[in-house]
Design an enzyme around this catalytic site. Structure first.
Site, PDB file in Angstrom:
ATOM      1  N   HIS A 158     -15.803 -69.988  36.760  1.00  0.00           N
ATOM      2  CA  HIS A 158     -14.961 -69.093  37.556  1.00  0.00           C
ATOM      3  C   HIS A 158     -15.879 -68.063  38.221  1.00  0.00           C
ATOM      4  O   HIS A 158     -16.696 -67.423  37.549  1.00  0.00           O
ATOM      5  CB  HIS A 158     -13.922 -68.385  36.688  1.00  0.00           C
ATOM      6  CG  HIS A 158     -12.909 -69.327  36.100  1.00  0.00           C
ATOM      7  ND1 HIS A 158     -12.547 -69.320  34.774  1.00  0.00           N
ATOM      8  CD2 HIS A 158     -12.186 -70.321  36.675  1.00  0.00           C
ATOM      9  CE1 HIS A 158     -11.639 -70.264  34.550  1.00  0.00           C
ATOM     10  NE2 HIS A 158     -11.412 -70.882  35.694  1.00  0.00           N
TER      11      HIS A 158
ATOM     12  N   HIS B 108     -17.503 -67.888  29.572  1.00  0.00           N
ATOM     13  CA  HIS B 108     -16.540 -67.284  30.491  1.00  0.00           C
ATOM     14  C   HIS B 108     -16.331 -65.812  30.145  1.00  0.00           C
ATOM     15  O   HIS B 108     -16.860 -65.300  29.164  1.00  0.00           O
ATOM     16  CB  HIS B 108     -15.180 -67.993  30.370  1.00  0.00           C
ATOM     17  CG  HIS B 108     -15.150 -69.385  30.915  1.00  0.00           C
ATOM     18  ND1 HIS B 108     -14.477 -69.720  32.064  1.00  0.00           N
ATOM     19  CD2 HIS B 108     -15.708 -70.527  30.463  1.00  0.00           C
ATOM     20  CE1 HIS B 108     -14.612 -71.013  32.304  1.00  0.00           C
ATOM     21  NE2 HIS B 108     -15.358 -71.526  31.338  1.00  0.00           N
TER      22      HIS B 108
ATOM     23  N   GLU C  18     -15.100 -66.906  25.538  1.00  0.00           N
ATOM     24  CA  GLU C  18     -14.663 -65.793  26.379  1.00  0.00           C
ATOM     25  C   GLU C  18     -15.368 -64.523  25.897  1.00  0.00           C
ATOM     26  O   GLU C  18     -15.201 -64.112  24.751  1.00  0.00           O
ATOM     27  CB  GLU C  18     -13.143 -65.616  26.292  1.00  0.00           C
ATOM     28  CG  GLU C  18     -12.347 -66.861  26.645  1.00  0.00           C
ATOM     29  CD  GLU C  18     -12.284 -67.124  28.143  1.00  0.00           C
ATOM     30  OE1 GLU C  18     -12.626 -66.213  28.928  1.00  0.00           O
ATOM     31  OE2 GLU C  18     -11.887 -68.247  28.531  1.00  0.00           O
TER      32      GLU C  18
ATOM     33  N   GLU D  91     -16.395 -64.343  36.925  1.00  0.00           N
ATOM     34  CA  GLU D  91     -16.733 -64.125  35.522  1.00  0.00           C
ATOM     35  C   GLU D  91     -18.255 -64.065  35.394  1.00  0.00           C
ATOM     36  O   GLU D  91     -18.923 -65.065  35.158  1.00  0.00           O
ATOM     37  CB  GLU D  91     -16.125 -65.246  34.672  1.00  0.00           C
ATOM     38  CG  GLU D  91     -14.607 -65.241  34.754  1.00  0.00           C
ATOM     39  CD  GLU D  91     -13.929 -66.328  33.942  1.00  0.00           C
ATOM     40  OE1 GLU D  91     -12.698 -66.354  33.936  1.00  0.00           O
ATOM     41  OE2 GLU D  91     -14.639 -67.146  33.315  1.00  0.00           O
TER      42      GLU D  91
END
Length: 334
Positions: A64, A156, A216, A67
């Site tokens: 992404h 991410h 994450e 990110e």
């Protein structure tokens, strides 16, 4: 003149690995750039001890485009490693996922790249991201082919705040050693997801047999302005993995104190079936917010997503995704 770390990070985010190529080639490694934004660094087979297979480590960032913390983290680690490149103890593949989106500081160009790691993409086949997903699947397949020890860490950051700032979605079978490594790396929570998904880490796990996760690390941020002090343990664990492979990692896991990582399991996957999809809460709801049994989480026409007999926690809720894509996960404690 040697690049500064800031200059190196800027080039790295663009998929420009020229300084890394020179450094690792000089140290005697086989270096390839199989596609744009991908760097593969492997020991020459003549340099590997007979009967010993190096870990094949694949680290992907920038799937992404907004990110950016993992991009900066890996740029820092590789900048430092390039000063003593002979210390690299794994066969390494690095990819910068969505280079075009990174340049525009956007999450994606046409559609979420991390929902396209499957040949069955229907209406998304002609998108910018579909072509990139095909490239990334091909390069990961080639990298992992005919190897037994293979890890994929897809790094991410999350869109919304979370009760656990660092967490990982772990596809496939429960692997206690890998969960122990995540704990060592400062990951607050691990979510086990045995269901086949269309994310990058699910693809490398389910189709290529890799130990993988979608990690994450904090929140979305602007490139060059992330506070990496939040991820000191993660960065240290990654550095140890690059420089020692699984040998030191296993030793640390054996001597570790009781784990602090929380473990969850996916109970439900919410798919947006129509434009009528509506969450029952607003955009300020954090990841891992707990909902009581029988709570209606979302409606989609006549279809309802309802919490089961035990409390469930919401992850990645997003009613603005395209029809046919995942609009969130509901997880339970293990």
């Amino acid at each position: 003149m040697m690049q500064t770390q800031t200059e190196f990070c800027t080039d790295f985010a663009k998929g420009d690995f020229s300084s890394l190529v020179a450094s690792f080639e000089l140290a005697g490694f086989e270096v390839q750039q199989p596609i744009e934004g991908a760097l593969q660094v492997c020991a020459k087979r003549t340099d590997v001890i007979i009967g010993e297979e190096r870990l094949r480590l694949f680290i992907s960032v920038g799937v992404h485009g907004d990110e950016t913390a993992p991009i900066e983290m890996m740029a820092q680690l590789l900048y430092q490693l390039a000063q003593t490149p002979q210390a690299l103890a794994v066969d390494l593949l690095i990819t910068i996922g969505n280079i075009g989106a990174i340049a525009q500081a956007k999450r994606f160009i046409d559609v979420d790249l991390n929902r396209l790691f499957t040949p069955q993409r229907q209406q998304f086949n002609d998108t910018h991201e579909a072509a990139r997903a095909d490239q990334l699947m091909q390069v990961s397949q080639q990298f992992f082919a005919a190897h037994a020890h293979k890890w994929h860490l897809d790094l991410h950051t999350a869109i919304r705040a979370s009760f656990y700032p660092t967490f990982a979605i772990v596809p496939g079978a429960h692997n206690p050693d890998f969960i122990a490594w995540l704990d060592q790396a400062g990951i607050d929570a691990a979510v086990l997801n045995p269901q086949v998904s269309v994310t990058f880490s699910s693809y490398t796990c389910q189709h290529l047999g890799a130990v993988s996760c979608t990690a994450e690390l904090g929140r979305v941020g602007e490139l060059g302005k992330n506070d990496l002090t939040q991820f000191v343990r993660t960065q240290a664990a990654l550095d140890s993995l690059l420089r020692a492979g699984l040998v030191r990692t296993a030793a640390k896991a054996e001597t570790a104190t009781s784990p602090s990582i929380l473990v969850f399991r996916v109970a439900q996957e919410m798919i947006k079936r129509s434009e009528a999809f509506q969450l029952s809460f607003d955009g300020s709801t954090q990841n891992f917010t707990q909902f009581a049994p029988n709570t209606v989480i979302a409606t989609d026409g006549e279809h309802r997503y309802v919490v089961g007999p035990e409390p469930e926690y919401v992850l990645f809720p997003n009613q603005n995704v395209r029809v046919g894509l995942r609009a969130g996960l509901l997880v339970v404690r293990v």
